[in-house]
Design a protein around this motif. Structure first.
Motif, PDB file in Angstrom:
ATOM      1  N   GLY A 111     -21.367  -0.030  26.312  1.00 37.70           N
ATOM      2  CA  GLY A 111     -20.553   0.762  26.933  1.00 37.70           C
ATOM      3  C   GLY A 111     -20.173   2.136  26.393  1.00 37.70           C
ATOM      4  N   PHE A 112     -21.188   2.757  25.788  1.00 46.09           N
ATOM      5  CA  PHE A 112     -20.828   4.056  25.280  1.00 46.09           C
ATOM      6  C   PHE A 112     -21.096   4.761  26.339  1.00 46.09           C
ATOM      7  CE2 PHE A 112     -20.947   4.038  20.836  1.00 46.09           C
ATOM      8  CZ  PHE A 112     -21.392   2.822  20.514  1.00 46.09           C
ATOM      9  N   ALA A 113     -20.284   5.861  26.463  1.00 44.32           N
ATOM     10  CA  ALA A 113     -19.628   6.619  27.528  1.00 44.32           C
ATOM     11  C   ALA A 113     -20.797   7.816  27.736  1.00 44.32           C
ATOM     12  CB  ALA A 113     -18.326   7.399  27.672  1.00 44.32           C
ATOM     13  N   ARG A 114     -21.413   7.974  26.550  1.00 40.93           N
ATOM     14  CA  ARG A 114     -22.343   9.261  26.560  1.00 40.93           C
ATOM     15  C   ARG A 114     -23.640   8.545  25.965  1.00 40.93           C
ATOM     16  NH1 ARG A 114     -18.956  13.616  22.996  1.00 40.93           N
ATOM     17  NH2 ARG A 114     -18.716  11.803  21.934  1.00 40.93           N
ATOM     18  N   CYS A 115     -24.820   9.273  26.428  1.00 37.21           N
ATOM     19  CA  CYS A 115     -25.974   9.015  26.125  1.00 37.21           C
ATOM     20  C   CYS A 115     -26.385   9.244  24.808  1.00 37.21           C
ATOM     21  CB  CYS A 115     -27.095   9.890  26.987  1.00 37.21           C
ATOM     22  SG  CYS A 115     -28.088   8.893  27.834  1.00 37.21           S
TER      23      CYS A 115
END
Lengths: 414, 180
Positions: free
Chosen positions: B145-149
């Motif tokens: 669930g990390f919004a950014r790569c």
């Protein structure tokens, strides 16, 4: 990824087929006396059935360069400066390693010369009309990598004499392919105007015509079937291990990976086949096993030379699906910045170059390589949401972060 | 403020001490003791307080490099160390029994810090143990669930260019508009 225009089956020994390219080759005989040139004329007429013809240097498709004789090194350097990237056969009494030419050792055997010309003929078939480096520069074309003008090197372990001390970068040795720090030049093409059709065409290439497409297909086959796969190509074989993540590159002669990838390759010169389950890799130190992805990355950089796959959408945002493993990939200038931008603020290829203030060819090169390994995708129909990272934009930490970045880059390259 | 810091964290044996040493301008200060308990079998000495290195930025400015102790019983120090930090370098030892569990643990432990800054992940010892692969790590991260790569690189902690590139990715992740 690169798409597939190749046919193959899962049966052992399945071949790939490709349309033939018919072309009368114009061959320049460089550094050869009249007697040798006359012998070539007879050879071309009789054994090559006039499919080759002797031509002047300016109009030739292929060079046949005699390295023996006075001032060969200077003549070679001058030749390469005038005709960078021209497919060339180099002949000499002494064995040499060549980074950007096919080598044949004297005395020439007719069948060897014919095989070399056939090999180069296929590569020539898909390229534009021959032109010199100065003509290419005047017309705005990108110029080939600087390495193309290097002097052929003496065999490993021998002392260089009349050829001088200049050593081209060679990628023929498999061990060199595993060196992920070796930079790949992507040319000097100027930025394009997307409103000019010729500009856009110049910045694109057809990946399916180049060797990385063959290699990528072999990797996919090895992954899908979980079997050994052999890729036979001009210059040697590549063995793909089951699973498609590791390979062994076996070079049979001096044709470099760069030469193989930088020009379209004839399908009948490449073959993909499954190998039986009892195959075991040869434990040869000169042919190490390496990860496939960095090799594919490098191959695509050689082929794309700062260009994009044909049909790439220039105006839709690019999304980074995942970061390429940058520590193990051939470096591209500005790659880390580009990746970071797409990870946080997807934007189009042209916007990326504008926002970061970098030449488009670096953005295109990074996109081509990242696309080939599945790290990026175009978000068709999505609008860009930036610009949030303009260099003029205020960021109270930007100053200190920039100073840290400078120091880190110093430490990394120092 | 002339002092800034980047935090290096990760499980025991991931290479935090080595990584800091590879880019530090001064020999890093390490607080090593002979290992006790279950760490003993992995290494003879292990960091029990923290590692410290330094990069001089010029003009009196410094970048402090703090390495957290890898053992969980010292996690009370983690919040202290991350205070006012620029970002996090997470090193994962690919030779450990469950590197994914290690990654999940540390990403969770530092989630507040990561949310306010950024993280870059270096996977060490891949020359010894090639699986899981970097691709496998990407798949794991996709499910977290990390919004950014997040940058995930194979890293040899002894190699300055590897560690430097990982830190560079961290910095650009904080601000892609940076110019050196």
């Amino acid at each position: 990824m690169l798409g597939s225009a190749w046919r193959s089956t899962s049966a052992v020994g399945a071949d790939l087929a490709m349309a033939d390219h018919a072309l009368q080759l114009r061959v320049a005989a460089v550094g050869m006396d009249e007697r040798m040139q006359n012998a070539l004329r007879v050879f071309f007429k009789v054994q090559c059935r006039n499919q080759c013809v002797l031509a002047d240097e300016d109009s030739a498709h292929i060079g046949l360069f005699d390295l023996d004789g006075l001032q060969a090194g200077e003549r070679w350097a001058s030749y390469r400066e005038r005709f960078p990237g021209r497919p060339t056969v180099v002949i000499s009494l002494k064995a040499v390693e060549t980074a950007d030419a096919v080598f044949l050792q004297k005395p020439l055997k007719p069948e060897q010369l014919m095989a070399a010309l056939e090999r180069l003929q296929s590569a020539v078939a898909a390229t534009p009309a021959p032109r010199t480096a100065s003509q290419a520069v005047r017309s705005g074309d990108d110029t080939p990598e600087p390495q193309a003008s290097g002097v052929p090197a003496a065999p490993r372990g021998t002392v260089k004499d009349e050829l001088g001390d200049r050593q081209p970068q060679t990628f023929g040795a498999a061990a060199a392919l595993a060196d992920h720090s070796l930079t790949v030049s992507i040319g000097t093409a100027p930025d394009i105007n997307p409103n000019i059709r010729e500009d856009v065409a110049r910045a694109q290439y057809r990946p399916e015509q180049f060797f990385p497409a063959v290699f990528s297909h072999a990797l996919a086959l090895a992954a899908r079937e979980d079997k050994w796969v052999r890729v036979e190509a001009p210059g040697g074989d590549i063995i793909v291990l089951p699973g498609g993540e590791r390979v062994q590159v076996k070079s049979a002669n001096s044709i470099s990976l760069r030469s193989l990838c930088s020009l379209p390759v004839a399908k009948d010169r490449c073959r993909i086949s499954l190998i039986g389950p009892h195959y075991r890799i040869d434990d040869e130190p000169e042919f190490p096993v390496m990860n496939a992805t960095p090799l594919l990355w490098r191959m695509v950089l050689y082929s794309s030379r700062g260009r994009l796959p044909a049909g790439t959408d220039l105006t839709s945002p690019v999304d980074l699906k995942n970061w390429p493993n940058m520590t193990r990939m051939a470096p591209i200038a500005h790659a880390t910045r580009i990746a970071a931008l797409w990870a946080t603020h997807p934007c189009s290829l042209l916007e990326t170059a504008g926002i970061l203030g970098v030449p488009q060819r670096y953005v295109f090169a990074f996109y081509s390589a990242a696309h080939a390994i599945g790290s990026v995708k175009i978000m068709k129909g999505a609008g860009s949401k930036i610009v949030a990272v303009s260099s003029k934009q205020t960021n109270k930490k930007r100053g200190i972060l920039s100073r840290i970045l400078s120091r880190i880059q110093q430490a990394r390259t120092g | 403020m002339n002092n800034h810091k980047i935090i290096f964290t990760g499980p025991v044996g991931a290479g935090k001490t080595t990584a800091i040493a590879s880019i530090s301008d001064v020999p890093p200060v390490t607080t090593d003791e002979l290992a006790s308990d279950m760490t003993r079998n992995r290494k003879n000495a292990t960091t029990v307080a923290m590692d410290y290195g330094l990069m001089n930025l010029g003009g009196g400015e410094r970048l402090h490099l703090y390495g957290t102790p890898g053992q969980e019983r010292f996690n009370f120090m983690w919040d202290i160390l991350t205070e006012s930090g620029i970002g996090l370098i997470l090193l994962i030892n690919n030779a450990r029994p469950d590197p994914f569990a290690d990654m999940r643990f540390f990403l969770d432990a530092f989630k507040h810090f990561i949310r306010n800054t950024q993280v870059a992940i270096g996977v060490t010892r891949m020359d010894q143990v090639s699986r899981p692969s970097i691709r496998d790590y990407h798949q794991q991260l996709a499910g977290l669930g990390f919004a950014r790569c997040i940058p995930v690189f194979e890293v040899d902690a002894r190699e300055r260019k590897d560690v430097g590139l990982l830190v560079e990715a961290l910095l650009y992740s904080l601000d892609p508009g940076l110019v050196a």
